[in-house]
Design an enzyme around this catalytic site. Structure first.
Site, PDB file in Angstrom:
ATOM      1  N   CYS A  50       0.841  -1.211   0.000  1.00 52.52           N
ATOM      2  CA  CYS A  50       0.000   0.000   0.000  1.00 52.52           C
ATOM      3  C   CYS A  50       0.868   1.250   0.000  1.00 52.52           C
ATOM      4  O   CYS A  50       1.737   1.408   0.857  1.00 52.52           O
ATOM      5  CB  CYS A  50      -0.910  -0.007   1.230  1.00 52.52           C
ATOM      6  SG  CYS A  50      -1.764   1.554   1.484  1.00 52.52           S
ATOM      7  N   CYS A  53       0.300   3.341   3.466  1.00 48.35           N
ATOM      8  CA  CYS A  53       0.647   2.861   4.807  1.00 48.35           C
ATOM      9  C   CYS A  53       1.924   3.552   5.305  1.00 48.35           C
ATOM     10  O   CYS A  53       2.797   3.907   4.511  1.00 48.35           O
ATOM     11  CB  CYS A  53       0.829   1.336   4.790  1.00 48.35           C
ATOM     12  SG  CYS A  53      -0.712   0.408   4.971  1.00 48.35           S
ATOM     13  N   ASN A  75      -0.607  15.308  -3.923  1.00 50.63           N
ATOM     14  CA  ASN A  75      -0.854  14.144  -4.768  1.00 50.63           C
ATOM     15  C   ASN A  75       0.273  13.955  -5.788  1.00 50.63           C
ATOM     16  O   ASN A  75       0.633  14.886  -6.510  1.00 50.63           O
ATOM     17  CB  ASN A  75      -2.198  14.332  -5.483  1.00 50.63           C
ATOM     18  CG  ASN A  75      -2.738  13.038  -6.066  1.00 50.63           C
ATOM     19  OD1 ASN A  75      -1.972  12.222  -6.572  1.00 50.63           O
ATOM     20  ND2 ASN A  75      -4.032  12.857  -5.981  1.00 50.63           N
ATOM     21  N   ASP A  76       0.827  12.721  -5.827  1.00 52.56           N
ATOM     22  CA  ASP A  76       1.926  12.436  -6.757  1.00 52.56           C
ATOM     23  C   ASP A  76       1.465  12.490  -8.217  1.00 52.56           C
ATOM     24  O   ASP A  76       2.269  12.691  -9.112  1.00 52.56           O
ATOM     25  CB  ASP A  76       2.520  11.059  -6.452  1.00 52.56           C
ATOM     26  CG  ASP A  76       3.115  10.990  -5.044  1.00 52.56           C
ATOM     27  OD1 ASP A  76       3.857  11.910  -4.680  1.00 52.56           O
ATOM     28  OD2 ASP A  76       2.809  10.031  -4.313  1.00 52.56           O
ATOM     29  N   HIS A 114      -4.454   0.327   7.966  1.00 54.07           N
ATOM     30  CA  HIS A 114      -4.928   0.066   6.611  1.00 54.07           C
ATOM     31  C   HIS A 114      -6.346  -0.511   6.578  1.00 54.07           C
ATOM     32  O   HIS A 114      -7.080  -0.339   5.601  1.00 54.07           O
ATOM     33  CB  HIS A 114      -3.953  -0.916   5.938  1.00 54.07           C
ATOM     34  CG  HIS A 114      -4.218  -1.200   4.497  1.00 54.07           C
ATOM     35  ND1 HIS A 114      -3.793  -0.372   3.483  1.00 54.07           N
ATOM     36  CD2 HIS A 114      -4.883  -2.218   3.888  1.00 54.07           C
ATOM     37  CE1 HIS A 114      -4.164  -0.871   2.314  1.00 54.07           C
ATOM     38  NE2 HIS A 114      -4.834  -1.993   2.520  1.00 54.07           N
ATOM     39  N   ASN A 154     -13.550   9.076  -1.889  1.00 52.31           N
ATOM     40  CA  ASN A 154     -14.106   8.007  -2.715  1.00 52.31           C
ATOM     41  C   ASN A 154     -13.890   6.717  -1.965  1.00 52.31           C
ATOM     42  O   ASN A 154     -12.749   6.385  -1.639  1.00 52.31           O
ATOM     43  CB  ASN A 154     -13.359   7.890  -4.050  1.00 52.31           C
ATOM     44  CG  ASN A 154     -13.822   8.925  -5.035  1.00 52.31           C
ATOM     45  OD1 ASN A 154     -14.928   9.427  -4.959  1.00 52.31           O
ATOM     46  ND2 ASN A 154     -12.950   9.252  -5.963  1.00 52.31           N
ATOM     47  N   GLY A 160     -14.415   3.672  -7.922  1.00 55.42           N
ATOM     48  CA  GLY A 160     -13.141   3.974  -8.560  1.00 55.42           C
ATOM     49  C   GLY A 160     -12.005   4.220  -7.583  1.00 55.42           C
ATOM     50  O   GLY A 160     -10.930   4.650  -7.992  1.00 55.42           O
ATOM     51  N   SER A 162      -8.904   3.336  -5.754  1.00 55.43           N
ATOM     52  CA  SER A 162      -7.920   2.313  -6.101  1.00 55.43           C
ATOM     53  C   SER A 162      -7.298   1.699  -4.861  1.00 55.43           C
ATOM     54  O   SER A 162      -6.635   0.678  -4.938  1.00 55.43           O
ATOM     55  CB  SER A 162      -6.844   2.926  -6.993  1.00 55.43           C
ATOM     56  OG  SER A 162      -6.344   4.115  -6.398  1.00 55.43           O
ATOM     57  N   HIS A 165      -7.040   1.858   1.811  1.00 54.32           N
ATOM     58  CA  HIS A 165      -6.510   2.585   2.982  1.00 54.32           C
ATOM     59  C   HIS A 165      -7.392   3.809   3.269  1.00 54.32           C
ATOM     60  O   HIS A 165      -7.752   4.535   2.351  1.00 54.32           O
ATOM     61  CB  HIS A 165      -5.067   3.023   2.714  1.00 54.32           C
ATOM     62  CG  HIS A 165      -4.347   3.432   3.958  1.00 54.32           C
ATOM     63  ND1 HIS A 165      -3.401   2.647   4.571  1.00 54.32           N
ATOM     64  CD2 HIS A 165      -4.482   4.525   4.743  1.00 54.32           C
ATOM     65  CE1 HIS A 165      -2.963   3.251   5.666  1.00 54.32           C
ATOM     66  NE2 HIS A 165      -3.612   4.402   5.792  1.00 54.32           N
ATOM     67  N   HIS A 167      -8.546   7.130   3.458  1.00 52.71           N
ATOM     68  CA  HIS A 167      -7.976   8.407   3.027  1.00 52.71           C
ATOM     69  C   HIS A 167      -8.996   9.186   2.196  1.00 52.71           C
ATOM     70  O   HIS A 167      -9.963   8.613   1.698  1.00 52.71           O
ATOM     71  CB  HIS A 167      -6.709   8.172   2.190  1.00 52.71           C
ATOM     72  CG  HIS A 167      -6.975   7.645   0.804  1.00 52.71           C
ATOM     73  ND1 HIS A 167      -7.368   6.352   0.550  1.00 52.71           N
ATOM     74  CD2 HIS A 167      -6.923   8.253  -0.410  1.00 52.71           C
ATOM     75  CE1 HIS A 167      -7.528   6.175  -0.751  1.00 52.71           C
ATOM     76  NE2 HIS A 167      -7.277   7.321  -1.376  1.00 52.71           N
ATOM     77  N   GLN A 169      -9.325  13.059  -0.385  1.00 57.88           N
ATOM     78  CA  GLN A 169      -8.568  13.969  -1.228  1.00 57.88           C
ATOM     79  C   GLN A 169      -9.067  15.395  -1.036  1.00 57.88           C
ATOM     80  O   GLN A 169     -10.199  15.618  -0.623  1.00 57.88           O
ATOM     81  CB  GLN A 169      -8.720  13.579  -2.697  1.00 57.88           C
ATOM     82  CG  GLN A 169      -8.266  12.154  -2.964  1.00 57.88           C
ATOM     83  CD  GLN A 169      -8.189  11.865  -4.442  1.00 57.88           C
ATOM     84  OE1 GLN A 169      -7.577  12.600  -5.206  1.00 57.88           O
ATOM     85  NE2 GLN A 169      -8.834  10.790  -4.855  1.00 57.88           N
ATOM     86  N   HIS A 299     -22.463  15.902   1.157  1.00 54.47           N
ATOM     87  CA  HIS A 299     -23.262  14.992   0.332  1.00 54.47           C
ATOM     88  C   HIS A 299     -22.634  13.600   0.398  1.00 54.47           C
ATOM     89  O   HIS A 299     -21.408  13.473   0.249  1.00 54.47           O
ATOM     90  CB  HIS A 299     -23.244  15.416  -1.143  1.00 54.47           C
ATOM     91  CG  HIS A 299     -23.862  16.747  -1.429  1.00 54.47           C
ATOM     92  ND1 HIS A 299     -25.220  16.943  -1.499  1.00 54.47           N
ATOM     93  CD2 HIS A 299     -23.302  17.955  -1.680  1.00 54.47           C
ATOM     94  CE1 HIS A 299     -25.470  18.202  -1.798  1.00 54.47           C
ATOM     95  NE2 HIS A 299     -24.324  18.853  -1.910  1.00 54.47           N
ATOM     96  N   PHE A 313     -27.184   2.397 -12.131  1.00 56.37           N
ATOM     97  CA  PHE A 313     -26.458   2.975 -13.258  1.00 56.37           C
ATOM     98  C   PHE A 313     -27.145   4.264 -13.701  1.00 56.37           C
ATOM     99  O   PHE A 313     -28.360   4.380 -13.655  1.00 56.37           O
ATOM    100  CB  PHE A 313     -26.400   1.996 -14.427  1.00 56.37           C
ATOM    101  CG  PHE A 313     -25.462   0.859 -14.188  1.00 56.37           C
ATOM    102  CD1 PHE A 313     -24.100   1.001 -14.419  1.00 56.37           C
ATOM    103  CD2 PHE A 313     -25.924  -0.350 -13.702  1.00 56.37           C
ATOM    104  CE1 PHE A 313     -23.225  -0.040 -14.180  1.00 56.37           C
ATOM    105  CE2 PHE A 313     -25.054  -1.400 -13.456  1.00 56.37           C
ATOM    106  CZ  PHE A 313     -23.696  -1.242 -13.694  1.00 56.37           C
ATOM    107  N   GLU A 318     -31.342   8.855 -18.112  1.00 58.78           N
ATOM    108  CA  GLU A 318     -30.634   9.681 -17.126  1.00 58.78           C
ATOM    109  C   GLU A 318     -29.482  10.460 -17.748  1.00 58.78           C
ATOM    110  O   GLU A 318     -29.168  11.553 -17.320  1.00 58.78           O
ATOM    111  CB  GLU A 318     -30.149   8.801 -15.987  1.00 58.78           C
ATOM    112  CG  GLU A 318     -31.318   8.131 -15.306  1.00 58.78           C
ATOM    113  CD  GLU A 318     -30.889   7.331 -14.107  1.00 58.78           C
ATOM    114  OE1 GLU A 318     -30.203   6.332 -14.318  1.00 58.78           O
ATOM    115  OE2 GLU A 318     -31.239   7.696 -12.994  1.00 58.78           O
TER     116      GLU A 318
HETATM  117 ZN   LIG Z   1     -23.940  20.794  -2.059  1.00 57.55          ZN
HETATM  118 ZN   LIG Z   2      -2.423   1.148   3.655  1.00 57.66          ZN
END
Ligand SMILES: [Zn+2]
Ligand SMILES: [Zn+2]
Ligand SMILES: [Zn+2]
Length: 348
Positions: A50, A53, A75-76, A114, A154, A160, A162, A165, A167, A169, A299, A313, A318
């Site tokens: 990870c 970690c 962010n890398d 983790h 996320n 999505g 990945s 762990h 975390h 953003q 939200h 979906f 939609e």
């Molecule tokens: Zn709002």
């Molecule tokens: Zn981790």
């Protein structure tokens, strides 16, 4: 119109100034679509593979410190960079419009373990995360070129994410992105027209109705909004009018940590899975304007529909017409109210 109507209707979202189609009778239709994998919680506290970690090397070779609380870094693989950019070359047509976009994207690890999630952390462990979000909003928003700070998480491969762990953003930008820009416009118009805050009034209406509220603590109210698009969408509102994280007192930050924990525990318990979602805060832009219209909220947009493996979906009508949902927000709220606040998978 009776809110529990079982016939097709559309509902107004005053915050986005848009409609959502509600078709409760459709939940009877047979399901023959994709069935996704059930997401089992990870039991591994440290994963040598990870990149989040403590002590592990990230892409590019930088090693994480042996952090024992929260940990943030740029962010890398950032979607935006802080460097000044040259103006976009003229395209010859006003319809082919582009502008340089600058920003700073950071990653915030919530905990060194983790295997944890907001649902399986304690409110006391989430409180330092709230403090870190507040600090990042102040520091990034304090840069004279940053106009908006978008804090989000996320959760789950279905969304999505990945890496499991714990975390989130923080993307800060030199422009106000479309969603908060639309909400700024709606809240501004409501204040100008009525002299009152849109979301303060909305909260009062929901408290009077009661049927979409999940729970309230001393300072926050969690509810399935009237206009929810995602099956188990949740809106978390501060009960006091405040525009952004730095306005909250210590006990309000504790209450925010408590509310995030209780929402995510109910989500996980609903289908006994590590419930996927995108969660994020909407708060006042940092564009140097005053924003008395802005009311802080979070939200939660989870994709699951009827089990741990069947997702919603956004396709067909939609994509081409407007968002649509099957189960009513009232029945979703009832199911989330019925879900326990004791996690189905306790920590040992
Ligand atoms: Zn709002
Ligand atoms: Zn981790
Ligand atoms: Zn308000």
């Amino acid at each position: 119109m009776e809110s529990k109507s079982q016939s097709p209707h559309r509902r107004w979202n005053p915050l986005r100034q848009s409609w959502v189609l509600v078709s409760p009778h459709r939940t009877q239709r047979p399901w023959q679509g994709e069935v996704a994998q059930k997401a089992s919680p990870s039991g591994v506290s440290y994963d040598p593979q990870c990149y989040l970690c403590p002590g592990n090397k990230r892409a590019g070779g930088v090693a994480n410190p042996m952090y024992d609380g929260i940990f943030s870094f740029v962010n890398d693989y950032a979607a935006l960079m802080p460097d000044s950019l040259p103006a976009f070359a003229a395209t010859g047509s006003p319809l082919l419009k582009a502008e340089p976009a600058r920003g700073l994207c950071k990653v915030l690890c919530f905990h060194p373990d983790h295997s944890l999630t907001l649902a399986r952390m304690t409110p006391a462990e989430i409180r330092p995360v709230v403090d870190a979000w507040t600090r990042e909003y102040q520091e990034l928003g304090g840069l004279d070129w940053i106009q908006y700070v978008q804090i989000f998480e996320n959760r789950g491969a279905m969304m999505g994410a990945s890496n499991p762990h714990p975390h989130g953003q923080i993307w800060s930008t030199d422009f106000v992105p479309d969603e908060p820009a639309a909400e700024t416009k709606a809240q501004h118009e409501h204040l100008a027209l009525t002299g009152r805050c849109l979301l303060c009034e909305y909260l009062a209406a929901e408290q009077a109705a009661g049927e979409r509220i999940l729970f309230e603590n001393d300072h926050f109210t969690a509810l399935v909004p009237w206009w929810a698009v995602w099956p188990f969408e949740v809106l978390l509102l501060s009960r006091r009018h405040a525009g952004a994280l730095p306005e909250f007192t210590g006990s309000e930050r504790d209450a925010l940590a408590d509310a995030l924990n209780r929402i995510t525990i109910r989500f996980d318990n609903l289908f006994e899975t590590s419930f996927p979602y995108t969660m994020g805060f909407h708060q006042a832009p940092t564009d140097k304007g005053t924003h008395p219209e802005w009311h802080f909220h979070a939200h939660f947009y989870p994709p699951l529909l009827r089990s741990a493996t069947v997702r919603k979906f956004m396709v067909g009508f939609e994509m081409l017409g407007m968002p649509q949902r099957d189960i009513t927000p009232e029945s979703a709220a009832q199911r989330l109210r019925d879900a326990s606040e004791v996690h189905f998978w306790p920590r040992s």
